[in-house]
Design a protein around this motif. Structure first.
Motif, short mmCIF file in Angstrom:
data_model
loop_
_atom_site.label_atom_id
_atom_site.label_comp_id
_atom_site.label_asym_id
_atom_site.label_seq_id
_atom_site.Cartn_x
_atom_site.Cartn_y
_atom_site.Cartn_z
N GLY A 71 -47.63 58.88 -1.29
CA GLY A 71 -48.04 57.65 -1.96
C GLY A 71 -47.73 57.61 -3.45
O GLY A 71 -47.97 56.60 -4.10
N VAL A 72 -47.20 58.70 -3.99
CA VAL A 72 -46.83 58.76 -5.40
C VAL A 72 -45.31 58.67 -5.50
O VAL A 72 -44.58 59.33 -4.76
CB VAL A 72 -47.33 60.08 -6.05
CG1 VAL A 72 -46.81 60.20 -7.47
CG2 VAL A 72 -48.85 60.12 -6.02
N ARG A 82 -47.43 51.09 -9.92
CA ARG A 82 -47.75 52.06 -8.86
C ARG A 82 -47.82 53.47 -9.44
O ARG A 82 -47.21 53.77 -10.45
CB ARG A 82 -46.69 51.98 -7.75
CG ARG A 82 -46.70 50.66 -6.99
CD ARG A 82 -45.52 50.55 -6.05
NE ARG A 82 -44.25 50.51 -6.77
CZ ARG A 82 -43.06 50.38 -6.19
NH1 ARG A 82 -42.97 50.33 -4.87
NH2 ARG A 82 -41.97 50.33 -6.94
N PRO A 83 -48.57 54.37 -8.79
CA PRO A 83 -48.70 55.74 -9.31
C PRO A 83 -47.36 56.48 -9.26
O PRO A 83 -46.60 56.35 -8.29
CB PRO A 83 -49.72 56.39 -8.37
CG PRO A 83 -49.71 55.56 -7.12
CD PRO A 83 -49.38 54.17 -7.56
N THR A 84 -47.06 57.22 -10.32
CA THR A 84 -45.83 57.98 -10.42
C THR A 84 -46.15 59.43 -10.73
O THR A 84 -47.28 59.78 -11.07
CB THR A 84 -44.91 57.43 -11.52
OG1 THR A 84 -45.50 57.72 -12.80
CG2 THR A 84 -44.71 55.93 -11.37
N GLY A 106 -41.75 57.77 -1.18
CA GLY A 106 -43.19 57.60 -1.35
C GLY A 106 -44.02 58.17 -0.22
O GLY A 106 -45.14 58.64 -0.45
N ASP A 107 -43.51 58.15 1.01
CA ASP A 107 -44.26 58.66 2.15
C ASP A 107 -44.13 60.16 2.34
O ASP A 107 -44.78 60.73 3.20
CB ASP A 107 -43.79 57.96 3.44
CG ASP A 107 -44.22 56.51 3.49
OD1 ASP A 107 -45.26 56.18 2.89
OD2 ASP A 107 -43.52 55.70 4.12
N SER A 108 -43.24 60.80 1.55
CA SER A 108 -43.05 62.24 1.67
C SER A 108 -43.83 62.97 0.59
O SER A 108 -44.25 62.38 -0.41
CB SER A 108 -41.56 62.58 1.58
OG SER A 108 -40.84 61.97 2.64
#
Length: 240
Positions: A71-72, A82-84, A106-108
């Motif tokens: 999610g990052v 969005r979070p980075t 993002g999903d990894s």
């Protein structure tokens, strides 16, 4: 600057320890063993090795391992808020001047190298240097017997053939299969696309290794400085 002082500044030990290493013939500068004490070198340009391992002596260089959570974004900023990964690097200056080496979607999740050495970052992601990256990949089972062989032989993607360097079945339980897949390419989402192409969408993907650096027990969302040995191995991998 005197060589023993450069060694001490690079974390090898005291100046006395540097003198001992030099006397033992274990230190080389620009490919030549140095035995005389007091040799002057330029730490910004000299290639210094101890026992064959490159010692990074340029001032101001940063080499980090980050465990990126799901999610990052693998980015230092995002216009949409969005979070980075920069949000995870506040104790290291918030990512200012740093580059992420490749990316994870993002999903990894898992290991992401971060540095302010642009040339190192470029070489580590260039396929010609063939730096291996390992992933744990979870898919729904059962797994067809030929899948590991197919991945090693190559899967045709829209941007060309993609091959795994190695494939191992790590675990099978409760209708899920965990694979360890090693590749040396850095094409976008290459592991996910390979698995999707052969009929196994990925449920979870974790990068566990990039070259000589392993994720190990680093907690999700945390970062650490690479060890001297890890940095030296990465530089050696890409000819720096």
């Amino acid at each position: 600057m005197r060589l023993q002082k450069v060694l001490a500044s690079a974390g090898i030990g005291s100046r006395r320890r540097g003198e001992e290493l030099i006397a033992e013939g274990r230190v080389s500068v620009d490919g030549f063993v140095v035995r005389e004490q007091g040799r002057r070198v330029n730490p910004e340009t000299a290639i210094i090795e101890v026992d064959g391992d490159r010692i990074v002596t340029r001032t101001g260089l940063v080499h980090l391992a980050l465990n990126k959570p799901r999610g990052v974004l693998s980015a230092m900023s995002d216009d949409r808020g969005r979070p980075t990964i920069a949000d995870l690097l506040t104790e290291f200056g918030g990512g200012g001047g740093l580059f992420h080496v490749g990316r994870l979607d993002g999903d990894s999740e898992g290991l992401l190298l971060v540095t302010n050495n642009g040339e190192l970052a470029h070489r580590l992601t260039h396929p010609s240097y063939e730096v291996p990256k390992s992933y744990l990949v979870e898919v729904s089972g059962p797994l067809r017997r030929e899948v590991p062989r197919t991945l090693r032989a190559g899967v045709e993607l829209e941007d060309g053939l993609a091959r795994a360097d190695s494939v191992q079945i790590v675990d099978q339980a409760n209708g899920r299969v965990m694979l360890e897949i090693v590749v040396h390419e850095g094409r976008k989402r290459i592991v996910r696309r390979m698995m999707e192409t052969i009929g196994y969408p990925v449920h979870r993907l974790v990068r566990t290794r990039h070259g000589a650096v392993y994720l190990g027990t680093l907690r999700s969302g945390r970062a650490r400085h690479l060890t001297r040995g890890e940095v030296g191995a990465l530089y050696r991998n890409v000819g720096l």
